[in-house]
Design a protein around this motif. Structure first.
Motif, PDB file in Angstrom:
ATOM      1  N   LYS A 222      41.009  43.622  41.357  1.00  0.00           N
ATOM      2  CA  LYS A 222      40.202  43.195  42.626  1.00  0.00           C
ATOM      3  C   LYS A 222      39.759  44.338  43.044  1.00  0.00           C
ATOM      4  CE  LYS A 222      42.372  38.939  43.915  1.00  0.00           C
ATOM      5  NZ  LYS A 222      43.328  38.154  45.111  1.00  0.00           N
ATOM      6  N   ILE A 223      40.425  45.585  43.133  1.00  0.00           N
ATOM      7  CA  ILE A 223      40.031  46.672  43.650  1.00  0.00           C
ATOM      8  C   ILE A 223      38.873  47.454  42.784  1.00  0.00           C
ATOM      9  CG2 ILE A 223      40.657  48.995  44.131  1.00  0.00           C
ATOM     10  CD1 ILE A 223      43.463  48.117  44.850  1.00  0.00           C
ATOM     11  N   LYS A 224      39.078  47.213  41.717  1.00  0.00           N
ATOM     12  CA  LYS A 224      37.833  47.717  40.561  1.00  0.00           C
ATOM     13  C   LYS A 224      36.707  46.938  40.819  1.00  0.00           C
ATOM     14  CE  LYS A 224      39.097  48.853  36.363  1.00  0.00           C
ATOM     15  NZ  LYS A 224      39.495  48.787  34.888  1.00  0.00           N
ATOM     16  N   ASP A 225      36.821  45.525  41.041  1.00  0.00           N
ATOM     17  CA  ASP A 225      35.657  44.714  41.225  1.00  0.00           C
ATOM     18  C   ASP A 225      35.023  45.188  42.573  1.00  0.00           C
ATOM     19  OD1 ASP A 225      36.269  43.523  38.790  1.00  0.00           O
ATOM     20  OD2 ASP A 225      36.882  41.858  39.737  1.00  0.00           O
TER      21      ASP A 225
ATOM     22  N   ILE B 119      60.245  40.971  38.645  1.00  0.00           N
ATOM     23  CA  ILE B 119      59.685  41.985  37.954  1.00  0.00           C
ATOM     24  C   ILE B 119      58.411  41.431  37.374  1.00  0.00           C
ATOM     25  CG2 ILE B 119      59.775  43.739  36.376  1.00  0.00           C
ATOM     26  CD1 ILE B 119      62.822  43.772  36.944  1.00  0.00           C
ATOM     27  N   LEU B 120      58.120  40.340  36.450  1.00  0.00           N
ATOM     28  CA  LEU B 120      57.271  40.051  35.883  1.00  0.00           C
ATOM     29  C   LEU B 120      56.155  39.509  36.924  1.00  0.00           C
ATOM     30  CD1 LEU B 120      58.489  38.245  32.671  1.00  0.00           C
ATOM     31  CD2 LEU B 120      57.527  40.784  32.934  1.00  0.00           C
TER      32      LEU B 120
ATOM     33  N   ARG C 142      50.515  43.245  40.683  1.00  0.00           N
ATOM     34  CA  ARG C 142      49.923  44.524  40.863  1.00  0.00           C
ATOM     35  C   ARG C 142      48.369  44.821  39.811  1.00  0.00           C
ATOM     36  NH1 ARG C 142      55.446  46.287  39.788  1.00  0.00           N
ATOM     37  NH2 ARG C 142      56.514  46.337  41.795  1.00  0.00           N
ATOM     38  N   GLU C 143      48.482  44.067  38.733  1.00  0.00           N
ATOM     39  CA  GLU C 143      47.721  44.235  37.942  1.00  0.00           C
ATOM     40  C   GLU C 143      46.279  43.494  38.646  1.00  0.00           C
ATOM     41  OE1 GLU C 143      46.954  45.842  35.114  1.00  0.00           O
ATOM     42  OE2 GLU C 143      48.859  46.716  35.433  1.00  0.00           O
ATOM     43  N   GLU C 144      46.593  42.190  39.098  1.00  0.00           N
ATOM     44  CA  GLU C 144      45.688  41.619  39.772  1.00  0.00           C
ATOM     45  C   GLU C 144      45.024  42.402  40.954  1.00  0.00           C
ATOM     46  OE1 GLU C 144      45.576  37.615  42.636  1.00  0.00           O
ATOM     47  OE2 GLU C 144      46.970  37.786  40.975  1.00  0.00           O
TER      48      GLU C 144
END
Length: 129
Positions: free
Chosen positions: A59-62, A46-47, A53-55
């Protein structure tokens, strides 16, 4: 001789079932409850998936920011035309679309009908015709 299907459930921190919202449980637990996977997830799994997902979100935001800067540079250089900004004055189903003053002509828009109004001879709007 009767097969009883396995029941799977998770005890939530918030015990009131009507306050449950999608995403309260990790997706791995949801998959196990709905029998999409055979084994219950481990904490490490899970971690690991959460960090992945956070990574991906970062990346999508960048990439979105780089694309926005590239578009701005192309607009400035004149390589790409900027999107046209339109101003919406009303809606087609509005009974008085585009008209603010009464007119001698009847108007019909969508399901409404507005009869023409009487104007005295020599008024300013009747001289325009």
């Amino acid at each position: 001789g009767q097969m009883i299907p396995e029941r799977r459930f998770v005890e939530a921190v918030n015990r009131q079932h009507f306050l449950y919202e999608m995403g309260d449980f990790p997706a791995e637990w949801e998959a196990w409850i709905r029998k999409k996977r055979n084994d219950p997830p481990t904490i490490e799994e899970i971690l690991r998936n959460e960090s992945y997902r956070e990574e991906m979100k970062q990346k999508i935001k960048d990439v979105a920011e780089k694309d926005k800067l590239l578009q701005a540079k192309e607009y400035k250089a004149g390589l790409v035309a900027e999107p046209v900004r339109t101003h919406v004055k009303g809606h087609a189903s509005a009974p008085y679309y585009g008209k603010q003053e009464p007119s001698q002509d009847p108007t019909s828009t969508a399901n409404t009908f507005q009869p023409g109004s009487w104007m005295p001879p020599g008024s300013s709007s009747s001289q325009n015709k």
